[in-house]
Design an enzyme around this catalytic site. Sequence first.
Site, PDB file in Angstrom:
ATOM      1  N   CYS A  16      -2.271 -59.090  55.882  1.00 53.38           N
ATOM      2  CA  CYS A  16      -1.982 -59.348  57.298  1.00 53.38           C
ATOM      3  C   CYS A  16      -0.484 -59.375  57.608  1.00 53.38           C
ATOM      4  CB  CYS A  16      -2.522 -60.695  57.735  1.00 53.38           C
ATOM      5  SG  CYS A  16      -4.271 -60.896  57.540  1.00 53.38           S
ATOM      6  N   GLY A  42      -1.059 -54.230  57.034  1.00 54.19           N
ATOM      7  CA  GLY A  42      -2.477 -54.177  57.382  1.00 54.19           C
ATOM      8  C   GLY A  42      -2.742 -53.054  58.354  1.00 54.19           C
ATOM      9  N   ASN A 121      -1.788 -65.335  58.372  1.00 52.31           N
ATOM     10  CA  ASN A 121      -1.572 -64.443  57.234  1.00 52.31           C
ATOM     11  C   ASN A 121      -1.701 -65.274  55.966  1.00 52.31           C
ATOM     12  OD1 ASN A 121       1.425 -63.011  55.758  1.00 52.31           O
ATOM     13  ND2 ASN A 121      -0.679 -62.474  55.380  1.00 52.31           N
ATOM     14  N   GLY A 122      -2.561 -64.855  55.069  1.00 51.69           N
ATOM     15  CA  GLY A 122      -2.750 -65.610  53.837  1.00 51.69           C
ATOM     16  C   GLY A 122      -4.222 -65.774  53.549  1.00 51.69           C
ATOM     17  N   TYR A 261       6.853 -55.317  46.190  1.00 47.68           N
ATOM     18  CA  TYR A 261       6.067 -54.274  46.815  1.00 47.68           C
ATOM     19  C   TYR A 261       5.689 -54.497  48.289  1.00 47.68           C
ATOM     20  CZ  TYR A 261       1.999 -51.266  47.700  1.00 47.68           C
ATOM     21  OH  TYR A 261       1.123 -50.374  48.247  1.00 47.68           O
TER      22      TYR A 261
END
Length: 484
Positions: A16, A42, A121-122, A261
């Site tokens: 996300c 995402g 997010n998570g 990344y």
Amino acid sequence: MPPAHPFDDDKLKEECGIFGVLGTVDAANFVALGLHALQHRGQEAGGIVSYHPDHGFNSARRFGYVRDNFTSQKVMETLPGALSIGHVRYSTAGSKGQTAIRDVQPFFGEFAMGGAAIAHNGNITNADALRRELIERGSIFQSSSDSECIIHLMARSLQRNIPERMEDALRRVEGAFSVVAMTRTKLIGVRDPLGVRPLVLGQLPTGWVLSSETCALDIIGAEFVREIEPGEMVVITDAGVESHHPFRRQKSRFCIFEHVYFSRPDSILGGRSVYETRENIGRELAKEAPVDADLVCPVPDSGTPAAIGYSLESGIPYAMGIIRNQYMGRTFIEPTEQIRNMGVRLKLNVNRALIKGKRVILVDDSVVRGTTSRKIKEMILDAGAKEVHFRIASPPTAWPCFYGVDTPQREKLLAATMSEAEMTEHLGVDSLKFISLDGLYRAVGEAKGRDASSPQYCDACFSGEYPVKPADMIEKGFEMKAAE
Ligand code: SF4
């Protein structure tokens, strides 16, 4: 929904990106641009909520890319107001690959003191237990997303205002969560006590911005102010930014893979340029795992800065031995067997004239299942390379992530079942070396490497040491690493 691209089963995927704006006319347009800059976090779906005093809360949630959904005037006109938040998702736990539009965030709840929208997010590691408890107590869930738990916990709180209800709710939640939320007058940002996932604060001439990454501030001309601290909640109104610390203070455990990344190379993390960190990783890798060769080539695009670092440190020339077809996208990738079998060749092509007769070092960011690495090696050998040496800019990924990153089950991770020598043989390369965990820590600025007694980052996917116990997964049978 955008089709899976040829590497989709062989990369870890951030699930996300979140973005919010307060204090500027047509805030949703800024949010759409911010989400576009966060699209790498995402691609499956996106959603935006806005608030206007005359029109109330409005939302639009769509499958697919931001550019295909939130650029039309017709859609953006439905999202008026100076306050807006948005979310892009890969997919959250519970509905991988079969997302329903009801699972697309932001989620909205109507409370006695007004409405609130929330995007997250998570991953909540105790979501199953919370969901069971809430359902037993009468909550009716509308989605399969664990983030909806936060709305239900807020609904049950006895606090008098929404930020306090959110504090109450988040104290019950375990795991990794960076949150943006909004009421009619407030933009709210929160990071979990360990600060596993990123969240930054930016400023516009007339307002404020919250974003997963700094690269999304740049696109709307916002100035980077600071990172939201681990365990901090900021409540932003027209009067300014208020900072709260609702959780017990803990040592930060930011996700080290963001440096390797997930984040865009033009973002800044912890005061460090992601690009420079990746170049450092390449330099460390060259020191730790030198090899005699003619060329250093990145696996595009994510291996590029590390390959440049490796080349600079080793003195071996850098070359674009593999070219990525930037425009290979939705139009051509039909899900037919014949085209699917072409695999990585759809996206990558070897620069034969450069590779023929050469000893090539290929630098990639990670090896997950190893399927892509094998195919790339075959392409390089087909093009006439004399030797192929893989150098990997992260340690072996041997454990799944439960903090908002899509990882295959442990037994599908190549490094979970094979030693480095076995992986070298399996991939059929002349040599394969990964950066060490200490080398990675040095590259992100920890001169003494990893502090084994109290690690400075989350590195669970490499070390198997989870900073937050993945309670739901343990209940489902996941076995933690045995204590040494
Ligand atoms: S387990 Fe790996 S990918 Fe997940 S948060 Fe930790 S370092 Fe990041």
